[in-house]
Design a protein around this motif. Structure first.
Motif, PDB file in Angstrom:
ATOM      1  N   PHE A   1       0.801  -1.214   0.000  1.00 37.83           N
ATOM      2  CA  PHE A   1       0.000   0.000   0.000  1.00 37.83           C
ATOM      3  C   PHE A   1       0.847   1.283   0.000  1.00 37.83           C
ATOM      4  CE2 PHE A   1      -3.108   3.060   1.608  1.00 37.83           C
ATOM      5  CZ  PHE A   1      -4.148   2.803   0.738  1.00 37.83           C
ATOM      6  N   PRO A   2       1.876   1.392   0.860  1.00 41.55           N
ATOM      7  CA  PRO A   2       2.649   2.633   0.865  1.00 41.55           C
ATOM      8  C   PRO A   2       3.293   2.931  -0.485  1.00 41.55           C
ATOM      9  CG  PRO A   2       3.185   1.265   2.751  1.00 41.55           C
ATOM     10  CD  PRO A   2       2.320   0.438   1.865  1.00 41.55           C
ATOM     11  N   ARG A   3       3.803   1.897  -1.135  1.00 43.39           N
ATOM     12  CA  ARG A   3       4.458   2.131  -2.421  1.00 43.39           C
ATOM     13  C   ARG A   3       3.451   2.566  -3.480  1.00 43.39           C
ATOM     14  NH1 ARG A   3       7.650  -3.538  -2.385  1.00 43.39           N
ATOM     15  NH2 ARG A   3       7.232  -3.766  -0.159  1.00 43.39           N
ATOM     16  N   LEU A   4       2.241   2.011  -3.397  1.00 43.80           N
ATOM     17  CA  LEU A   4       1.217   2.441  -4.353  1.00 43.80           C
ATOM     18  C   LEU A   4       0.880   3.908  -4.143  1.00 43.80           C
ATOM     19  CD1 LEU A   4      -1.220  -0.610  -4.484  1.00 43.80           C
ATOM     20  CD2 LEU A   4       0.451   0.121  -6.183  1.00 43.80           C
ATOM     21  N   MET A   5       0.887   4.358  -2.887  1.00 39.40           N
ATOM     22  CA  MET A   5       0.615   5.759  -2.606  1.00 39.40           C
ATOM     23  C   MET A   5       1.709   6.642  -3.213  1.00 39.40           C
ATOM     24  SD  MET A   5      -2.263   6.014  -1.210  1.00 39.40           S
ATOM     25  CE  MET A   5      -2.748   4.615  -2.222  1.00 39.40           C
ATOM     26  N   LEU A   6       2.937   6.155  -3.166  1.00 41.40           N
ATOM     27  CA  LEU A   6       4.047   6.892  -3.773  1.00 41.40           C
ATOM     28  C   LEU A   6       3.839   7.042  -5.269  1.00 41.40           C
ATOM     29  CD1 LEU A   6       6.907   8.052  -3.009  1.00 41.40           C
ATOM     30  CD2 LEU A   6       7.821   5.912  -3.883  1.00 41.40           C
ATOM     31  N   VAL A   7       3.449   5.919  -5.905  1.00 41.60           N
ATOM     32  CA  VAL A   7       3.198   5.963  -7.345  1.00 41.60           C
ATOM     33  C   VAL A   7       2.043   6.907  -7.642  1.00 41.60           C
ATOM     34  CG1 VAL A   7       2.399   4.607  -9.312  1.00 41.60           C
ATOM     35  CG2 VAL A   7       4.146   3.686  -7.782  1.00 41.60           C
ATOM     36  N   LEU A   8       1.013   6.849  -6.811  1.00 45.44           N
ATOM     37  CA  LEU A   8      -0.141   7.732  -6.990  1.00 45.44           C
ATOM     38  C   LEU A   8       0.277   9.196  -6.939  1.00 45.44           C
ATOM     39  CD1 LEU A   8      -3.208   8.025  -7.244  1.00 45.44           C
ATOM     40  CD2 LEU A   8      -3.350   7.981  -4.752  1.00 45.44           C
TER      41      LEU A   8
ATOM     42  N   THR B   1      -2.552   4.220 -13.672  1.00 42.92           N
ATOM     43  CA  THR B   1      -1.180   4.015 -13.211  1.00 42.92           C
ATOM     44  C   THR B   1      -1.150   3.157 -11.955  1.00 42.92           C
ATOM     45  OG1 THR B   1      -0.571   6.170 -14.107  1.00 42.92           O
ATOM     46  CG2 THR B   1       0.931   5.194 -12.513  1.00 42.92           C
ATOM     47  N   VAL B   2      -2.009   3.510 -10.996  1.00 43.98           N
ATOM     48  CA  VAL B   2      -2.008   2.754  -9.746  1.00 43.98           C
ATOM     49  C   VAL B   2      -2.466   1.308  -9.995  1.00 43.98           C
ATOM     50  CG1 VAL B   2      -3.161   2.523  -7.507  1.00 43.98           C
ATOM     51  CG2 VAL B   2      -2.224   4.716  -8.223  1.00 43.98           C
ATOM     52  N   PHE B   3      -3.410   1.149 -10.892  1.00 39.28           N
ATOM     53  CA  PHE B   3      -3.897  -0.198 -11.191  1.00 39.28           C
ATOM     54  C   PHE B   3      -2.780  -1.058 -11.791  1.00 39.28           C
ATOM     55  CE2 PHE B   3      -6.796  -2.733 -14.232  1.00 39.28           C
ATOM     56  CZ  PHE B   3      -6.813  -3.809 -13.359  1.00 39.28           C
ATOM     57  N   ILE B   4      -2.066  -0.499 -12.763  1.00 42.60           N
ATOM     58  CA  ILE B   4      -0.957  -1.256 -13.365  1.00 42.60           C
ATOM     59  C   ILE B   4       0.137  -1.518 -12.329  1.00 42.60           C
ATOM     60  CG2 ILE B   4       0.875  -1.137 -15.087  1.00 42.60           C
ATOM     61  CD1 ILE B   4      -1.039   0.283 -16.940  1.00 42.60           C
ATOM     62  N   ALA B   5       0.467  -0.482 -11.544  1.00 40.68           N
ATOM     63  CA  ALA B   5       1.512  -0.657 -10.533  1.00 40.68           C
ATOM     64  C   ALA B   5       1.108  -1.735  -9.532  1.00 40.68           C
ATOM     65  CB  ALA B   5       1.764   0.662  -9.809  1.00 40.68           C
ATOM     66  N   TYR B   6      -0.179  -1.746  -9.192  1.00 41.17           N
ATOM     67  CA  TYR B   6      -0.664  -2.754  -8.256  1.00 41.17           C
ATOM     68  C   TYR B   6      -0.425  -4.162  -8.789  1.00 41.17           C
ATOM     69  CZ  TYR B   6      -4.111  -5.859  -6.130  1.00 41.17           C
ATOM     70  OH  TYR B   6      -4.720  -6.930  -5.535  1.00 41.17           O
ATOM     71  N   THR B   7      -0.777  -4.387 -10.062  1.00 41.56           N
ATOM     72  CA  THR B   7      -0.610  -5.750 -10.578  1.00 41.56           C
ATOM     73  C   THR B   7       0.849  -6.173 -10.574  1.00 41.56           C
ATOM     74  OG1 THR B   7      -0.526  -4.923 -12.845  1.00 41.56           O
ATOM     75  CG2 THR B   7      -2.663  -5.614 -12.044  1.00 41.56           C
ATOM     76  N   PHE B   8       1.747  -5.274 -10.991  1.00 43.90           N
ATOM     77  CA  PHE B   8       3.155  -5.672 -11.064  1.00 43.90           C
ATOM     78  C   PHE B   8       3.769  -5.847  -9.683  1.00 43.90           C
ATOM     79  CE2 PHE B   8       3.529  -3.546 -15.463  1.00 43.90           C
ATOM     80  CZ  PHE B   8       3.011  -4.680 -16.051  1.00 43.90           C
ATOM     81  N   MET B   9       3.522  -4.881  -8.806  1.00 41.98           N
ATOM     82  CA  MET B   9       4.137  -4.962  -7.474  1.00 41.98           C
ATOM     83  C   MET B   9       3.577  -6.135  -6.681  1.00 41.98           C
ATOM     84  SD  MET B   9       4.411  -0.998  -6.317  1.00 41.98           S
ATOM     85  CE  MET B   9       5.351   0.179  -7.297  1.00 41.98           C
ATOM     86  N   ALA B  10       2.271  -6.350  -6.817  1.00 40.69           N
ATOM     87  CA  ALA B  10       1.684  -7.469  -6.079  1.00 40.69           C
ATOM     88  C   ALA B  10       2.269  -8.796  -6.567  1.00 40.69           C
ATOM     89  CB  ALA B  10       0.168  -7.467  -6.243  1.00 40.69           C
ATOM     90  N   LEU B  11       2.434  -8.894  -7.887  1.00 44.09           N
ATOM     91  CA  LEU B  11       2.991 -10.140  -8.404  1.00 44.09           C
ATOM     92  C   LEU B  11       4.407 -10.350  -7.893  1.00 44.09           C
ATOM     93  CD1 LEU B  11       2.629 -12.579 -10.164  1.00 44.09           C
ATOM     94  CD2 LEU B  11       3.390 -11.271 -12.122  1.00 44.09           C
ATOM     95  N   GLU B  12       5.224  -9.290  -7.918  1.00 48.87           N
ATOM     96  CA  GLU B  12       6.586  -9.443  -7.415  1.00 48.87           C
ATOM     97  C   GLU B  12       6.572  -9.812  -5.934  1.00 48.87           C
ATOM     98  OE1 GLU B  12       8.960  -6.202  -6.552  1.00 48.87           O
ATOM     99  OE2 GLU B  12      10.840  -7.276  -6.808  1.00 48.87           O
TER     100      GLU B  12
END
Lengths: 307, 307, 307, 307, 307
Positions: free
Chosen positions: E25-32, E244-255
């Motif tokens: 969650f924190p990293r997604l906020m950064l991307v947001l 952006t957040v949606f794409i970042a979510y899929t990649f970061m969650a997968l990693e």
């Protein structure tokens, strides 16, 4: 092998040592230069029709995806198979040690059990030296009686000869009634496994990925990276060099890791920690024999590298 | 098999020998001609509506990615399985040699042990000749006594008959009490493995990838490459021939490597070095028997090719 | 199985027989008709907003890539597993023949060895007939004594009953002291392998790829091909029908090959040449028994098809 | 398991039963509604900048391709492994039956052979009931003598206890001299295989694909499908709902099939036909024992479903 | 391991606990934040040429697809291999227990059979503690007699020493005539399997995916997500942050999932439920010994987590 402790995700972004970046830095600078030239002379080249569309690169990217995906997975499979073989070496050495203790009628502190155990350790060290093309003599003289070590140090396939020696022990025990024929067979089956391990490692060492692949993949990557600025400059403008270098970094780094893992028996940072595994085998066998003072485990050296 | 020493990344870009480039050069020239025709007549064809978009090619590219990815991985798997089988042949020959020395009550220099070992080598050479459809007689006469070599040279499946001969030795030793029945069984299990290896190689040799695939993949690649200039000429202009040839090179080279690896037992540069493996088996078995003068290892010939 | 001799790359482009083209020709004509209708009425449909972009098709293509990649690789794996099982059948039949000759104390020309060998051949032929749902009687009567052939011809799982018969021979030899118990066990292990082979083939025959996949993949391909002209007509103009048919050809042909390989035991051109393998087994066993006149090997019939 | 007879390619397009369509129909209607809303209010939303490009969806599609490809292949592997385990169960039951008949000195019609065979069948049925969480009692009472059936019906891991019972038969035969120790060991090895099969099935049943994957994949698919109309409406106009529903259908159907195959031991149409396999085992063992009247094979019920 | 009961597809969309969302969650906020900055200053940045096209991201996406696909499948394979090893541990423990009961001439309630069974359970618990680096003493003292537990609690490789103890029981039984040599060998083969399991788990624990991969993948994902708004802002406008957040979510969650599964022996929600498996082994062995009161099975704790 690099045994980094878990790193915070933010610091991982700026890792330098242990990453593949230093190795490919000069080539990235070359790509950067090309990209800068294209951006600067963009205005002048338009007259000559030297433009490319991003679409063309997505077509080339198709081949690149097949090449790099294949290159990566086949190299990693070789790496992981090598790791499995060395894991199996530890397992088999332990099993043979356990069998020698429980299947023969020798007392637990008999000299021959000790020699048998030393030969098992010598097998691991000899295979290590064969695969890394290093001098096995110091380890042979350390582990084995002098005449045997001397005899082994001049042969071509030392691990095979160690297996012959191990089989001689079994054969003598069998002929002198110290082990039943069934149990002899059972221990011999584990010698076969050691032979499998040796052969598997030799196969990985002597048969790289076919040369034609290496040439084809290498050429496609570099051609792609050199032409890339022509395709990006229209849509990315002054950010072209950044994107070009970023894309080039991902492809070159991947190729570099793959060709490093392809031959996993060397001394590079990502290669297998054969020395540490040999030491683990030594420690585990000694402990099973009841030794209480064990040689120290291998610890990572500078940069967290375990070799 | 090409055993190139590591080449500097820059020189690798311009490798000619050992790369797949010479084999597909004429076809690339054909593609180049088509592309030049399209570029030159571009102005005139526009009136006829003969334009294509890059997007259409990315749709075709989808099928191409599936085809080439499959073609490549299935061919490489066949190549690697063949390599594993020959690695297992080395392993099993060593194991049988070790077992013959430790499990029988024959003295180490007994003639029958020598003959048994020669038969093991003959198995490897006979399989090599069967797979490459070459004449096995010179090797059979070199390794085996004259009557046996003569008898074997006329049969259809020579390796099978060599296994029958090896089994006869075990059978005689068993009936004359030179080997326990348990150990007979244990050695016979390794004969089964040799039979597995023979059968595996025969399977790879006689069953190529289904013919319908070859036709389909081949046709898609050529159709794609011939049509490609029509799709690129709008966005790439005078660079169209360069990009077309580059893309065609990657696809055709990949198909060419794949169809070369599909049948890995020939004499092409990327095929397996069966002769060298046979020689390694010969050398390793001789060394285990205590021979000190070994035949020389096979060395790569011109262009670093080991066959 | 098609065993085409290597074809020049240029002629391969125009192969008709043995390619999958005839089977899907009518459907391609249907797609062609749709495409022609779209091109002809293009001017009129624009008013109704019936246009699609290529981009939409690349999104659908994503699902198609997953479906076809999966369909293709799972079908090919089934085909290759079936081929491996039949390769293992040849290997095991040879091993059992060799063991029967070297492990029993029967003279080489004993009638029971002959009968045992005939039963091994009968196992292969019976499995072939079971998998292809053909009548096994002619082969059973040819290979086995009349009463046994008659008894077997009415049972449901003939190969299982042949294994019971083979086990009876071993059992009798064991009880009459013609084979040691250890060697009995060793041969019985190979009977277990034959049972594995039978079970593996039955599994492939009775369990196709789940039905829901077939429906889903089939539907996606046809929907895609029918809609495709709407997406291409804007950018490809009069070339739309050509590109549409080309893309439809690649997808439909791939699906067709895959569903043909999925059940590899039939009589289609790409199915396994079970008859030829059975003949090879027969020839190899006869040769090992010392026969010099062997039945002829199966040769490819018209169109290079071996069945 | 659906065992549809081959369907004509045209009728396959309109299959309803047995396809996955009914299960996801409501969700497709939801997606359709969203798409219709977007198309209708398209004119008004443009002022608010609520447009998306197809390109953005191809970026998301990347993640989706990885997720669905992985989800699909890992689920299918679980399904196919489960099928292999049940195939191996048939094979092993046959082998044990054959061994009991040929390895023991009991006459073919001895009661203990009958009981042993019944226990093998009971193992299959008990495993079936354990995996499907159904009541095993009717089958246990049908196959086994009353006291044993009663004893087994209250334990937690019934198949394990059946194996203990089978081992007791072997143990008694061994101690009373009805079977040699070697052959005891050989049959016990097949009991180990049965134990492997049980453990493998339990592993698949108790360990689904990690929960975090399910959430991530599910969420990505639905988010993608809901947003999709915004990306398509500009280029596809009134065809937007059609394309959206088509794409949503492919993704949702694939996820639905995958999660159905992930746990292949249930009663859904695509699950394994465990009842039919149990019946095949029963029939095959009875036939090997010489029974001529066999219970009928399971036949597919309505909609071609075999359970 | 999370053992969620089946969740309705609609509620699954909003799962929070057990999903990977909280961790990233924190990293997604950064991307947001980055995305918001880009959208707000979009008008001003256009003058500086800081635009990127979506096309450039699809080129980078190529590398990302290879990286994430590889990362995901190799991690999942490690997870699944670990699960298989623990499944095999259950199987082997059961087999050894069954063999101890049927192969030795000891009465069913003999103390040594009890001790042997306790040692098998201790092996599972000791391996669990070794892999999780927790203190094994409470379990050792609970399962084993005091002196043995004390002796084992100070050694380095406890499971190896437990195997030595198990082998001692077999050895004593063999030397005192309580078990035939053949059956001794057969049980010893299962001890070898336990050794394989231990070695396999140690390999997975000590050899993560090469460090260079982690750095490369991590870096590519973050670089991609930070730059993404520049590429989307032109075509997506105010929806840029959402996409952006949606794409970042899929990649970061997968990693994140992948790096969690890579080392599956910890206490994270997606790790293997080793404690539950140990308890199952304990319960199953006790039941086979005829115990009727079993310790309770492990039940999922809060949030359906089983550890």
């Amino acid at each position: 092998m690099i045994v980094h402790p878990p790193v915070h995700w933010f610091r991982l972004l700026f890792a330098w040592r242990g990453s593949i970046l230093p190795a490919i830095f000069p080539r990235l600078m070359l790509v950067l230069s090309c990209a800068l030239v294209v951006v600067i002379f963009h205005r002048f080249t338009q007259g000559f029709g030297l433009q490319l569309s991003v679409g063309a690169f997505s077509l080339i990217g198709l081949a690149l995806a097949i090449f790099l995906g294949f290159r990566n997975s086949s190299s990693y499979e070789r790496y992981w198979e090598a790791r499995k073989l060395w894991g199996a070496l530890l397992i088999n050495a332990r099993s043979l040690q356990r069998q020698a203790m429980s299947m023969t009628s020798l007392p637990a502190d008999h000299a021959e059990l000790h020699e048998f155990s030393q030969l098992l350790q010598a097998f691991a060290y000899a295979l290590n030296h064969q695969l890394r093309c290093t001098d096995p003599r110091s380890d042979l003289y350390r582990l084995l009686p002098y005449p045997l070590a001397k005899e082994l140090s001049v042969v071509r396939y030392i691990p095979s000869m160690v297996l012959v020696q191990l089989a001689q022990y079994l054969s003598v025990w069998y002929r002198t009634g110290k082990i039943d024929v069934i149990l002899f067979q059972s221990m011999d089956a584990n010698l076969n496994h050691l032979s499998d391990i040796q052969g598997g490692c030799e196969r990985i060492m002597t048969t790289p990925i076919p040369y034609a692949y290496s040439v084809l993949i290498h050429r496609t990557i570099y051609m792609y990276c050199i032409l890339l600025p022509l395709g990006l400059v229209d849509s990315c403008g002054v950010l072209t060099p950044l994107i070009t270098v970023f894309i080039a970094y991902t492809f070159m780094a991947l190729e570099n890791i793959a060709s490093s893992l392809e031959l996993p028996f060397g001394f590079e940072p990502n290669d297998l920690a054969l020395n540490a595994i040999c030491r683990t085998i030594e420690r585990s066998l000694l402990e099973m024999r009841g030794e209480t003072t064990l040689p120290p485990a291998c610890l990572p050296q500078k940069n967290y590298i375990l070799d």
